[in-house]
Design a protein around this motif. Structure first.
Motif, PDB file in Angstrom:
ATOM      1  N   GLU A 182      -1.036  27.081 -37.721  1.00  0.00           N
ATOM      2  CA  GLU A 182      -1.890  26.089 -38.389  1.00  0.00           C
ATOM      3  C   GLU A 182      -3.274  25.959 -37.759  1.00  0.00           C
ATOM      4  O   GLU A 182      -4.247  25.634 -38.446  1.00  0.00           O
ATOM      5  CB  GLU A 182      -1.241  24.694 -38.334  1.00  0.00           C
ATOM      6  N   PHE A 183      -3.361  26.211 -36.458  1.00  0.00           N
ATOM      7  CA  PHE A 183      -4.450  25.650 -35.672  1.00  0.00           C
ATOM      8  C   PHE A 183      -5.839  26.127 -36.073  1.00  0.00           C
ATOM      9  O   PHE A 183      -6.677  25.327 -36.496  1.00  0.00           O
ATOM     10  CB  PHE A 183      -4.224  25.914 -34.180  1.00  0.00           C
ATOM     11  N   GLU A 184      -6.126  27.401 -35.948  1.00  0.00           N
ATOM     12  CA  GLU A 184      -7.505  27.847 -36.091  1.00  0.00           C
ATOM     13  C   GLU A 184      -8.048  27.619 -37.491  1.00  0.00           C
ATOM     14  O   GLU A 184      -9.222  27.308 -37.662  1.00  0.00           O
ATOM     15  CB  GLU A 184      -7.636  29.320 -35.678  1.00  0.00           C
ATOM     16  N   SER A 185      -7.203  27.765 -38.512  1.00  0.00           N
ATOM     17  CA  SER A 185      -7.683  27.571 -39.884  1.00  0.00           C
ATOM     18  C   SER A 185      -7.682  26.111 -40.309  1.00  0.00           C
ATOM     19  O   SER A 185      -8.412  25.733 -41.231  1.00  0.00           O
ATOM     20  CB  SER A 185      -6.820  28.374 -40.860  1.00  0.00           C
ATOM     21  N   GLY A 186      -6.877  25.276 -39.607  1.00  0.00           N
ATOM     22  CA  GLY A 186      -6.703  23.912 -40.080  1.00  0.00           C
ATOM     23  C   GLY A 186      -7.344  22.824 -39.251  1.00  0.00           C
ATOM     24  O   GLY A 186      -7.560  21.713 -39.746  1.00  0.00           O
ATOM     25  N   ILE A 187      -7.680  23.116 -37.981  1.00  0.00           N
ATOM     26  CA  ILE A 187      -8.150  22.045 -37.100  1.00  0.00           C
ATOM     27  C   ILE A 187      -9.639  21.789 -37.295  1.00  0.00           C
ATOM     28  O   ILE A 187     -10.412  22.704 -37.575  1.00  0.00           O
ATOM     29  CB  ILE A 187      -7.855  22.391 -35.614  1.00  0.00           C
ATOM     30  N   ASP A 188     -10.027  20.543 -37.192  1.00  0.00           N
ATOM     31  CA  ASP A 188     -11.444  20.155 -37.214  1.00  0.00           C
ATOM     32  C   ASP A 188     -11.865  19.870 -35.779  1.00  0.00           C
ATOM     33  O   ASP A 188     -11.571  18.807 -35.234  1.00  0.00           O
ATOM     34  CB  ASP A 188     -11.624  18.918 -38.093  1.00  0.00           C
ATOM     35  N   ILE A 189     -12.523  20.840 -35.169  1.00  0.00           N
ATOM     36  CA  ILE A 189     -12.910  20.730 -33.764  1.00  0.00           C
ATOM     37  C   ILE A 189     -13.773  19.509 -33.515  1.00  0.00           C
ATOM     38  O   ILE A 189     -13.660  18.839 -32.472  1.00  0.00           O
ATOM     39  CB  ILE A 189     -13.654  22.016 -33.319  1.00  0.00           C
ATOM     40  N   ASP A 190     -14.645  19.174 -34.465  1.00  0.00           N
ATOM     41  CA  ASP A 190     -15.579  18.068 -34.272  1.00  0.00           C
ATOM     42  C   ASP A 190     -14.887  16.716 -34.245  1.00  0.00           C
ATOM     43  O   ASP A 190     -15.489  15.721 -33.820  1.00  0.00           O
ATOM     44  CB  ASP A 190     -16.655  18.081 -35.364  1.00  0.00           C
ATOM     45  N   ASN A 191     -13.648  16.660 -34.711  1.00  0.00           N
ATOM     46  CA  ASN A 191     -12.922  15.393 -34.708  1.00  0.00           C
ATOM     47  C   ASN A 191     -11.763  15.390 -33.723  1.00  0.00           C
ATOM     48  O   ASN A 191     -10.768  14.694 -33.909  1.00  0.00           O
ATOM     49  CB  ASN A 191     -12.451  15.039 -36.125  1.00  0.00           C
ATOM     50  N   ILE A 192     -11.899  16.186 -32.656  1.00  0.00           N
ATOM     51  CA  ILE A 192     -11.026  16.060 -31.491  1.00  0.00           C
ATOM     52  C   ILE A 192     -11.755  15.175 -30.488  1.00  0.00           C
ATOM     53  O   ILE A 192     -12.855  15.496 -30.052  1.00  0.00           O
ATOM     54  CB  ILE A 192     -10.717  17.436 -30.857  1.00  0.00           C
ATOM     55  N   GLY A 193     -11.141  14.061 -30.128  1.00  0.00           N
ATOM     56  CA  GLY A 193     -11.799  13.119 -29.240  1.00  0.00           C
ATOM     57  C   GLY A 193     -11.488  13.323 -27.773  1.00  0.00           C
ATOM     58  O   GLY A 193     -12.231  12.864 -26.905  1.00  0.00           O
ATOM     59  N   LEU A 194     -10.381  14.023 -27.471  1.00  0.00           N
ATOM     60  CA  LEU A 194      -9.954  14.214 -26.086  1.00  0.00           C
ATOM     61  C   LEU A 194      -8.870  15.285 -26.077  1.00  0.00           C
ATOM     62  O   LEU A 194      -8.122  15.436 -27.056  1.00  0.00           O
ATOM     63  CB  LEU A 194      -9.392  12.912 -25.506  1.00  0.00           C
ATOM     64  N   VAL A 195      -8.776  16.033 -24.972  1.00  0.00           N
ATOM     65  CA  VAL A 195      -7.715  17.024 -24.799  1.00  0.00           C
ATOM     66  C   VAL A 195      -6.981  16.732 -23.491  1.00  0.00           C
ATOM     67  O   VAL A 195      -7.599  16.629 -22.435  1.00  0.00           O
ATOM     68  CB  VAL A 195      -8.284  18.456 -24.770  1.00  0.00           C
ATOM     69  N   HIS A 196      -5.664  16.594 -23.578  1.00  0.00           N
ATOM     70  CA  HIS A 196      -4.814  16.405 -22.404  1.00  0.00           C
ATOM     71  C   HIS A 196      -4.283  17.755 -21.930  1.00  0.00           C
ATOM     72  O   HIS A 196      -3.824  18.568 -22.740  1.00  0.00           O
ATOM     73  CB  HIS A 196      -3.619  15.508 -22.732  1.00  0.00           C
ATOM     74  N   LEU A 197      -4.303  17.967 -20.617  1.00  0.00           N
ATOM     75  CA  LEU A 197      -3.855  19.220 -20.025  1.00  0.00           C
ATOM     76  C   LEU A 197      -2.725  18.981 -19.025  1.00  0.00           C
ATOM     77  O   LEU A 197      -2.787  18.066 -18.206  1.00  0.00           O
ATOM     78  CB  LEU A 197      -5.006  19.902 -19.272  1.00  0.00           C
ATOM     79  N   SER A 198      -1.718  19.823 -19.107  1.00  0.00           N
ATOM     80  CA  SER A 198      -0.682  19.887 -18.075  1.00  0.00           C
ATOM     81  C   SER A 198      -0.156  21.303 -18.070  1.00  0.00           C
ATOM     82  O   SER A 198      -0.644  22.162 -18.807  1.00  0.00           O
ATOM     83  CB  SER A 198       0.439  18.865 -18.342  1.00  0.00           C
ATOM     84  N   GLY A 199       0.829  21.581 -17.225  1.00  0.00           N
ATOM     85  CA  GLY A 199       1.418  22.908 -17.147  1.00  0.00           C
ATOM     86  C   GLY A 199       2.923  22.810 -17.040  1.00  0.00           C
ATOM     87  O   GLY A 199       3.467  21.782 -16.629  1.00  0.00           O
ATOM     88  N   VAL A 200       3.606  23.883 -17.442  1.00  0.00           N
ATOM     89  CA  VAL A 200       5.066  23.957 -17.339  1.00  0.00           C
ATOM     90  C   VAL A 200       5.436  25.347 -16.828  1.00  0.00           C
ATOM     91  O   VAL A 200       4.947  26.349 -17.348  1.00  0.00           O
ATOM     92  CB  VAL A 200       5.741  23.717 -18.711  1.00  0.00           C
ATOM     93  N   GLU A 201       6.302  25.395 -15.824  1.00  0.00           N
ATOM     94  CA  GLU A 201       6.828  26.670 -15.333  1.00  0.00           C
ATOM     95  C   GLU A 201       8.324  26.793 -15.595  1.00  0.00           C
ATOM     96  O   GLU A 201       8.897  27.869 -15.422  1.00  0.00           O
ATOM     97  CB  GLU A 201       6.540  26.817 -13.840  1.00  0.00           C
TER      98      GLU A 201
END
Length: 274
Positions: A182-201
């Motif tokens: 879905e992501f690249e064709s469907g997301i509106d980058i300009d209306n992302i207000g924040l990105v949360h980052l974490s990691g999983v091993e």
């Protein structure tokens, strides 16, 4: 190109054992200037036992911007109790000078229709306007979540005609099976207000992952959070990245451990960005 350090933020979840002042000192000492506060810390309050004015003064002293408070739950069950909870957190956000308040959907296996979610967004929007705080909708990728898709979340915000934006989380993106298609064709980058980052091993099946497996970023990160950041940068995202691990292992971390892990995560992101 390296990411401007002023775009990095630290979520208080990484420091459950530190007071607000100690947390602010740590972030400032790393040369960063953005934090997120929470309403699920051991003390039970966003501000611990400090007044709004004391939190504002500490933020000013250490040169910090309070980006958000996490979180209103479950925002898409907007009955009187939820609206009262939201208003209490909006008072907290307004009081400490937080720019935004996070909205998380019901996550217990109960389905919530698009119409119910749109109705909830419409009920909440006037409260956010009253307190001058932005709303950030965070879909949760867990199989039992009532709103898993970032693309769908943005669509519901548009349909509700409210001024909220998306909070994208790399962990929850990884958990949702259709996220990549879905992501690249469907997301509106300009209306992302924040990105949360974490990691999983942890190598257990994706559907079995919980918040307990969420650590900081590493070379072995199965979420590929650094690659997710690279794509966001390529697509034109110019906003903030907040480090938000969840594992209980952090309860035993010292301030030095926290500093080391933050530096390592940011260095990994910067190395990938070059």
């Amino acid at each position: 190109m390296a990411i401007d350090p002023t775009r990095f933020c630290v979520n208080r979840k990484i420091a459950p054992g530190l007071s607000i002042e100690s947390f602010f000192q740590l972030v400032h000492g790393l040369g960063l200037n953005k934090v997120e506060l929470r309403n699920d810390m051991p003390g039970g309050k966003v501000t611990d036992n400090l007044s709004y004015g004391e939190v504002r003064e500490l933020a000013q002293r250490y040169g910090l911007e309070i980006v958000t408070i996490n979180a209103v739950y479950p925002f898409n069950q907007a009955d009187d109790a939820l609206l009262a909870k939201a208003e209490g957190l909006l008072k907290d956000a307004n009081g400490v000078g937080a720019k935004a308040l996070v909205l998380c959907p019901l996550n217990d296996g109960t389905p919530v229709s698009a119409e119910e979610t749109i109705s909830a967004l419409k009920k909440l929007a006037p409260l956010f306007e009253k307190y001058g705080v932005e709303g950030l909708v965070e879909p949760l990728g867990f199989p039992i979540s009532s709103l898993r898709s970032a693309v769908q979340a943005q669509s519901l915000i548009r349909d509700a005609n409210v001024p909220f934006r998306l909070l994208l989380d790399t962990f929850h993106h990884h958990l949702y099976e259709k996220a990549e298609e879905e992501f690249e064709s469907g997301i509106d980058i300009d209306n992302i207000g924040l990105v949360h980052l974490s990691g999983v091993e942890d190598t257990r099946p994706t559907a079995e992952l919980t918040d307990e497996e969420r650590i900081m970023l590493s070379e072995g990160d199965l979420l590929k959070s650094a690659a997710q950041v690279q794509r966001l940068e390529r697509m034109g995202y110019k906003g903030i990245y907040a480090l938000e691990p969840f594992s209980s292992v952090m309860e035993a971390w010292s301030a030095a451990d926290i500093e080391r892990e933050i530096r390592q995560s940011i260095r990994l992101l910067q190395d990938q960005a070059l």
